[in-house]
Design an enzyme around this catalytic site. Structure first.
Site, PDB file in Angstrom:
ATOM      1  N   GLU A   1       0.852  -1.190   0.000  1.00  0.00           N
ATOM      2  CA  GLU A   1       0.000   0.000   0.000  1.00  0.00           C
ATOM      3  C   GLU A   1       0.891   1.244   0.000  1.00  0.00           C
ATOM      4  O   GLU A   1       1.724   1.429   0.887  1.00  0.00           O
ATOM      5  CB  GLU A   1      -0.859  -0.054   1.278  1.00  0.00           C
ATOM      6  CG  GLU A   1      -1.560   1.221   1.614  1.00  0.00           C
ATOM      7  CD  GLU A   1      -2.055   1.240   3.072  1.00  0.00           C
ATOM      8  OE1 GLU A   1      -2.470   2.326   3.490  1.00  0.00           O
ATOM      9  OE2 GLU A   1      -2.025   0.219   3.770  1.00  0.00           O
TER      10      GLU A   1
ATOM     11  N   ASP B   1      -0.774  -1.193   5.952  1.00  0.00           N
ATOM     12  CA  ASP B   1      -0.561  -0.641   7.293  1.00  0.00           C
ATOM     13  C   ASP B   1      -1.378  -1.408   8.333  1.00  0.00           C
ATOM     14  O   ASP B   1      -2.425  -1.980   8.011  1.00  0.00           O
ATOM     15  CB  ASP B   1      -0.990   0.840   7.343  1.00  0.00           C
ATOM     16  CG  ASP B   1      -0.066   1.711   6.505  1.00  0.00           C
ATOM     17  OD1 ASP B   1       1.017   1.222   6.134  1.00  0.00           O
ATOM     18  OD2 ASP B   1      -0.425   2.874   6.222  1.00  0.00           O
TER      19      ASP B   1
ATOM     20  N   ASP C   1      -3.435  -0.374  10.402  1.00  0.00           N
ATOM     21  CA  ASP C   1      -4.515   0.491  10.919  1.00  0.00           C
ATOM     22  C   ASP C   1      -5.802   0.205  10.146  1.00  0.00           C
ATOM     23  O   ASP C   1      -5.877  -0.729   9.353  1.00  0.00           O
ATOM     24  CB  ASP C   1      -4.110   1.971  10.799  1.00  0.00           C
ATOM     25  CG  ASP C   1      -3.836   2.376   9.346  1.00  0.00           C
ATOM     26  OD1 ASP C   1      -4.125   1.561   8.433  1.00  0.00           O
ATOM     27  OD2 ASP C   1      -3.339   3.496   9.118  1.00  0.00           O
TER      28      ASP C   1
ATOM     29  N   ASP D   1      -7.373   1.883   7.718  1.00  0.00           N
ATOM     30  CA  ASP D   1      -7.240   2.006   6.257  1.00  0.00           C
ATOM     31  C   ASP D   1      -6.535   0.790   5.669  1.00  0.00           C
ATOM     32  O   ASP D   1      -6.912   0.278   4.615  1.00  0.00           O
ATOM     33  CB  ASP D   1      -6.439   3.273   5.893  1.00  0.00           C
ATOM     34  CG  ASP D   1      -7.350   4.495   5.856  1.00  0.00           C
ATOM     35  OD1 ASP D   1      -8.575   4.285   5.864  1.00  0.00           O
ATOM     36  OD2 ASP D   1      -6.847   5.631   5.826  1.00  0.00           O
TER      37      ASP D   1
END
Length: 665
Positions: free
Chosen positions: A440, A516, A518, A520
């Site tokens: 990403e 990541d 998180d 997102d």
């Protein structure tokens, strides 16, 4: 008759049934009974019996016992008896309750947290302090008798609660002086079957005897009136020769190495014992243990053995100029025909999950490798003929692998697809060894390109969110650049569950989603998994799709005792708590450490990304498989989550399961 007043519309808490009273705090052993699968294997009760057995083995490992006896009683209960020191039964100085009661009724109470010279156990499999308390929670009845200091203490539990209070009496003449006996009646309602798998149990007991030469392990079966006993004087090599399939090409390579008190990076006593055999055919036998706990899913100690063997064989081949032109040797070429039994001693082992099937301690790679490599190098150079035979075996494996890779390459070469420009490809053409990381963001892609192993790891950066492809027609897929690039890079065309796609063009054995840690990142992960499940299902079926798990935290720990200052990575909040607990136990002053939180992969340096997420020896990589549902049911579930007209189903799911989720926004 008066009607009760209506609740005003603004007070929505009552109607949704979610208020202060909805929050439940599980006390004592309740968490284990509520979610037994988090703490043990629930297919059968073997693992909860193993927890008791491990305690007896830890006593022998600490040098306080020579006998362990397991009895399968006719009433379905199992007892484990040892001649160790006996569990203390005096009052705990802070808790004001008998210590033996705390060990069996409290999670995270045990004698194995304080490692090193000051603790009761220098090396032990016990780590979390939840072991036997789980056995107690999931047993209808559990009895403990502990003999020590001229007395015997007894108490009994049911479902984790004390039902017969502690009773202490003086030992009579002829009674054994020390040791613990635990008898447990596993509660069948927590397990798929109440029967113990006899094959697994005997293998477990035999392996304990192997790893502790001179300690006798006995199994008594009251139903069949059979008694089996294991006592190995010769240890690992004896055991490996008895279980080996096929004849070894060269004599067994066995050895042992442990750190002394002058070692810089490791605690005194840390190290490994090993026996390795190389065979030309037959299924390799591979068993590894950490502090006598069987690690059936391997881990970093096995990576250390592989690294040590490979480095030693490679340097022998280079020294004698044995490598033919054009052949590149990989660790797997040396390791493919290796059978081994490995027993590692690690001061503070970190396992994946409570059932301890896989070792995660990053230092164990260096620990085992640092003892295996020099020992094998010396041995090969003392026995050059055996060294040449082993080199021959490894070179043959490398040539076979390269030939297989080249065949695939010829078939792929005829295609007209041009590889995407942003793909940073790897040098090797060996599909079984190659990996592509779908990363990403461009900044993370940059770190990944610099930190990767150029030989076998390719990087494909993705810009922004990938399209939700759940309801996209197959022939419209390539209108999206990202999806077009993924398909061309991987070398397989989109297909349906019932198609037979041409897999000969597959360019990578592992396709790894790297996003990541998180919200997102999770979203991108879900979109990519949706793409693979919907339009590349055969890649998932064949086990080619993986999810990489980058850490969320880094802890910079100061030097403590023999241990130098170090960086420790934690996957999530749970691991962070465990890491800080460990530092406190090591005597580090509260707050002397610093915690950094990674906002995303882009914040990691190339070196950090390699160490935590790309390096095959220390990363966490999870294979994507169908879970408890079959293909059709999984399809139904994903439709609920990803379908355009399914907002109502999603809302219902959120209302039902929102409490189960910790969202880190």
């Amino acid at each position: 008759m008066a009607t009760p007043p209506k609740t005003p519309p603004s007070s929505s808490s009552a109607s949704s049934g979610y208020s202060e009273g909805s929050i439940r705090v599980l006390k004592g052993l309740e968490p284990v009974k509520q979610r037994p699968g988090m703490y043990t294997r629930t297919d059968n009760p073997l693992h909860i019996i193993q927890e008791v057995l491990d305690n007896a083995a830890d006593e022998a490992l600490a040098g306080h016992g020579k006998k362990i006896k397991v009895t399968l009683h006719t009433d379905g209960s199992v007892s484990v008896e040892d001649d160790g020191r006996g569990i203390p039964f005096g009052l705990h100085p802070e808790e004001k309750a008998p210590v033996v009661e705390l060990v069996y009724t409290r999670l995270h109470a045990g004698g194995k947290f304080d490692k090193g010279s000051g603790g009761a156990y220098s090396f032990s499999g016990g780590l979390h302090g939840v072991g036997v308390s789980v056995t107690n929670a999931l047993s209808k009845r559990l009895e403990v008798a502990t003999h020590r200091e001229g007395s015997v203490a007894r108490l009994a539990f049911s479902g984790g609660d004390v039902i017969e209070q502690l009773e202490v009496r003086k030992l009579e003449a002829g009674e054994r002086k020390q040791g613990t006996t635990v008898r447990a009646w596993p509660d069948a309602k927590y397990f798929e079957t109440a029967a113990l798998p006899m094959g697994e149990l005997t293998h477990l007991l035999r392996s304990k005897a192997v790893l502790m030469p001179g300690v006798s392990v006995t199994l008594v079966n009251e139903k069949t009136k059979e008694t089996q006993q294991w006592l190995y004087k010769g240890g690992l090599s004896d055991y490996l020769m008895q279980t080996l399939n096929g004849d070894p090409v060269i004599p067994l390579f066995e050895g042992s190495g442990h750190a002394d008190k002058n070692a810089d990076n490791f605690a005194e006593g840390e190290g490994a014992d090993w026996a390795v055999a190389f065979t030309e055919e037959g299924q390799p036998v591979r068993e590894s243990y950490v502090n006598l706990i069987p690690t059936s899913a391997g881990g970093t100690h096995e990576s250390g053995l592989r690294d040590g063997l490979f480095t030693a064989v490679k340097s022998f081949i280079e020294l004698h100029s044995l490598l033919p032109k054009g052949v590149k040797l990989l660790p797997e070429d040396v390791f493919a025909r290796a059978s081994y039994v490995l027993s590692a001693k690690v001061l503070d082992p970190q396992f994946q999950g409570q059932i301890k099937e896989r070792l995660n301690s990053r230092d164990a790679v260096r620990l085992v490798s640092s003892f295996v490599r020099p020992a094998l190098e010396l041995w090969l150079n003392q026995h050059v003929d055996y060294g040449r035979k082993l080199a021959e075996l490894a070179i043959k494996a490398a040539q076979t692998r390269q030939r297989a890779g080249q065949k695939v390459e010829k078939r792929k070469g005829s295609g007209v697809a041009v590889l995407p420009g942003k793909l940073t490809d790897c040098e090797s053409k060996d599909t079984s060894h190659n990996e592509v990381f779908l990363v990403e963001g461009d900044s993370a892609g940059g770190s990944a390109k610099m930190g990767r192993d150029k030989e076998s790891q390719a990087i494909l950066p993705l810009r922004g969110k990938v399209l939700n492809t759940w309801e996209v027609e197959r022939d419209r897929l390539f209108a999206n650049t990202e999806i077009h690039d993924i398909s061309v890079a991987v070398g397989v065309d989109p297909h349906g569950p019932n198609d037979t796609p041409d897999m000969s063009g597959l360019r990578y054995g592992k396709i790894c989603i790297l996003s990541d840690a998180d919200v997102d990142g999770s979203h991108i992960q879900v979109l990519l998994l949706t793409l693979f499940f919907r339009h590349f299902p055969k890649l998932i079926e064949a086990g080619h799709v993986y999810v990489a798990k980058p850490p969320l935290f880094r802890v910079d720990a100061p030097a403590r005792g023999k241990k130098p200052a170090s960086k420790v990575y934690a996957l999530d909040e749970g691991e962070l708590t465990a890491t800080l607990d460990k530092l406190r136990k090591d005597g580090v002053r509260e707050g002397a450490w610093s915690i950094s939180r990674f906002k995303g992969l882009g914040e990691m340096s190339a070196e950090q990304l390699w160490e935590t997420t790309l390096n095959p020896d220390t990363r966490r990589l999870m294979q994507v498989q169908l879970g408890r549902f079959d293909f059709t049911s999984t399809q139904g579930e994903i439709t609920k989550l990803m379908g355009k007209g399914e907002a109502a189903a999603r809302r219902e799911l959120m209302e039902l399961r929102a409490d189960d989720v910790d969202i880190d926004v």
